[in-house]
Design a protein around this motif. Structure first.
Motif, short mmCIF file in Angstrom:
data_model
loop_
_atom_site.label_atom_id
_atom_site.label_comp_id
_atom_site.label_asym_id
_atom_site.label_seq_id
_atom_site.Cartn_x
_atom_site.Cartn_y
_atom_site.Cartn_z
N UNK A 1 0.85 -1.21 0.00
CA UNK A 1 0.00 0.00 0.00
C UNK A 1 0.88 1.25 0.00
N UNK A 2 0.46 2.23 -0.80
CA UNK A 2 1.17 3.50 -0.90
C UNK A 2 0.17 4.64 -0.69
N UNK A 3 0.65 5.75 -0.16
CA UNK A 3 -0.23 6.91 0.05
C UNK A 3 -0.48 7.63 -1.27
N UNK B 1 6.30 -1.61 6.09
CA UNK B 1 5.99 -2.27 7.35
C UNK B 1 4.48 -2.36 7.53
N UNK C 1 0.92 -1.85 8.85
CA UNK C 1 0.23 -0.75 9.51
C UNK C 1 -1.28 -0.90 9.35
N UNK D 1 2.60 -1.24 4.28
CA UNK D 1 2.55 0.10 3.70
C UNK D 1 3.96 0.70 3.63
N UNK D 2 4.13 1.65 2.73
CA UNK D 2 5.42 2.33 2.61
C UNK D 2 5.79 2.99 3.94
N UNK D 3 7.02 2.79 4.35
CA UNK D 3 7.50 3.40 5.59
C UNK D 3 7.53 4.94 5.44
N UNK E 1 5.14 7.36 5.18
CA UNK E 1 4.23 7.87 4.14
C UNK E 1 4.80 7.61 2.75
#
Lengths: 198, 246
Positions: free
Chosen positions: B132-134, B192, B194, B208-210, B212
């Motif tokens: 997952x990415x923001x 990691x 989340x 998810x990307x560390x 943000x």
């Protein structure tokens, strides 16, 4: 001759200090809030604290006062003039709080949105009419004192006024906490930025 | 002697004026750099009623995108690869096979499948991982249906267009300075586990990307690591050596 060299070096050091302080702020492509940040003594804008953020009311007021009353503290006067209102309709800075634990806001102390009428806008492209500030109590309650919390709020207020992140200057309130911000209130660099914009 | 002192002070004043010029220029360049981040992101702003943007509207559906960017005060900056490595549970390089973006809680996120070509931590080459990415792009209608401000009963983005036309619009959000994940591109990702609100509104754990966007590196931009927040300018091979350093 040695005296002359000494005077020369001292003058250079002094000059560099003065000039660096004069320009150490970053704007959002020079965009501003429509209607400005008030005109101290003549006109004022309003900020509104939503019930969700009422527990932080004193800290929010303190952060705002640090932006307003700068003449006696720092010898720098800006036009900033804001007063708290209980009427959201009269406000140009609405402050909310919540516990935001999910990705990606779980990484944030707070954030600011830029709005024009009922549309959220991108401030790099245009001016805006009002702001929403969100405080993430999940993270700011972990901060070990109220001064640090005030710093988060003051930082977001700086965005509302039109200042951008200033991560090369740890003595600016616009330096991000994650980048090692060392102050918890507006500093001369920030105020010079305000006076440049308005 | 006095004349000499006056001469020195005058020289410093002249130098000062020159220095001032350089600093002013530096300040302008700094602003241009901020602007450049947007340009490289190929962001287009629509001319909405009431906006002062002078960007041109184009007829392409792809260009009917409204960009939203919030200013975030992050709790942590990862200053080097070592800090990212320590924070990450998974570190991989791979090709993005597919993605879907959706409204999660208060933000748009992008869930994507990546085929691992180089595995550094807790993964194997050939694995297909879901990460997952923001940020992301979603249809205007979907955004509208999920972004009503319940407290104030305000709907975001009330664009004054005929309803049929609104379905052509999209909302694009970015957080941090990285670009949105794209299919077919190669990335190195530090991730990691989340909490995420998934597209069904259910809280679940995902990788998810560390930080943000700080643990997200596009490998394809001039062959170098693409992460402005880290200012990591080394080439990709040196970067990979750094990941593997014990």
């Amino acid at each position: 001759m040695k005296k002359l060299v000494l005077i020369f070096i001292c003058s250079i050091v002094l000059l560099l200090n003065i000039t660096i302080q004069t320009f150490a702020y970053v704007t959002i492509n020079d965009h501003v809030i429509n209607g400005g940040v008030g005109d101290y003594g003549n006109a004022r804008r309003n900020y509104y604290i939503n019930s969700s953020a009422m527990n932080y009311s004193n800290i929010i007021d303190g952060a705002m006062n640090d932006w307003i009353y700068t003449t006696s503290r720092l010898g720098i006067t800006t036009p900033i003039s804001y007063r708290k209102t209980t009427s959201k309709a009269n406000s140009v800075m609405d402050i909310y709080a919540g516990s935001y634990t999910n990705y990606p806001y779980g990484y944030a102390n707070g954030w600011t949105e830029f709005w024009l009428y009922q549309s959220e806008v991108i401030p790099y492209h245009q001016n805006w009419g009002w702001n929403k500030v969100y405080l993430n109590i999940y993270n700011i309650n972990k901060l070990n004192n109220s001064d640090s919390r005030k710093g988060v709020i003051a930082h977001e207020m700086g965005h509302c006024f039109g200042l951008n992140e200033n991560n090369n200057n740890r003595y600016s309130i616009m330096c991000q906490m994650s980048e090692g911000r060392l102050v918890t209130e507006s500093r001369p660099d920030d105020l010079h930025g305000i006076n440049y914009l308005y | 002697m006095k004349l000499k002192i006056i001469y020195v002070i005058a020289s410093v004043a002249v130098l000062g004026v020159c220095g001032l010029g350089i600093l002013v220029k530096g300040n302008v360049e700094n602003k241009a750099q901020v602007s450049n981040v947007l340009i490289t992101s190929k962001m287009n702003m629509l001319k909405q009623e009431g906006n002062v943007s002078t960007e041109k509207l184009t007829s392409s559906i792809d260009d009917k995108i409204i960009d939203v960017q919030t200013h975030v005060d992050l709790i942590k900056s990862y200053r080097d690869v070592n800090e990212l490595r320590m924070a990450a549970q998974i570190i991989v390089t791979g090709d993005v096979l597919s993605l879907k973006s959706y409204m999660s809680d208060m933000a748009i996120i992008t869930e994507y499948k990546i085929k691992v070509t180089e595995a550094y931590k807790n993964a194997n080459v050939g694995d297909i991982l879901t990460l997952v990415s923001a940020g992301g792009i979603i249809p205007y209608d979907e955004y509208m249906s999920k972004t009503v401000d319940k407290a104030e009963n305000i709907k975001n983005f009330e664009i004054k267009e005929p309803k049929a036309k609104l379905s052509l619009y999209k909302i694009r959000t970015t957080m941090g300075k990285n670009q949105i994940i794209e299919v077919g591109k190669k990335y190195t990702i530090f991730a990691n586990e989340q909490n995420v609100i998934d597209e069904n509104g259910k809280q679940t754990l995902k990788y998810c990307t560390v930080g943000v966007d700080q643990g997200q590196f596009n490998n394809e931009k001039d062959g170098s690591v693409n992460n402005i927040s880290l200012n990591y300018k080394d080439n990709i091979n040196q970067f990979k050596k750094e990941i593997l350093r014990k």
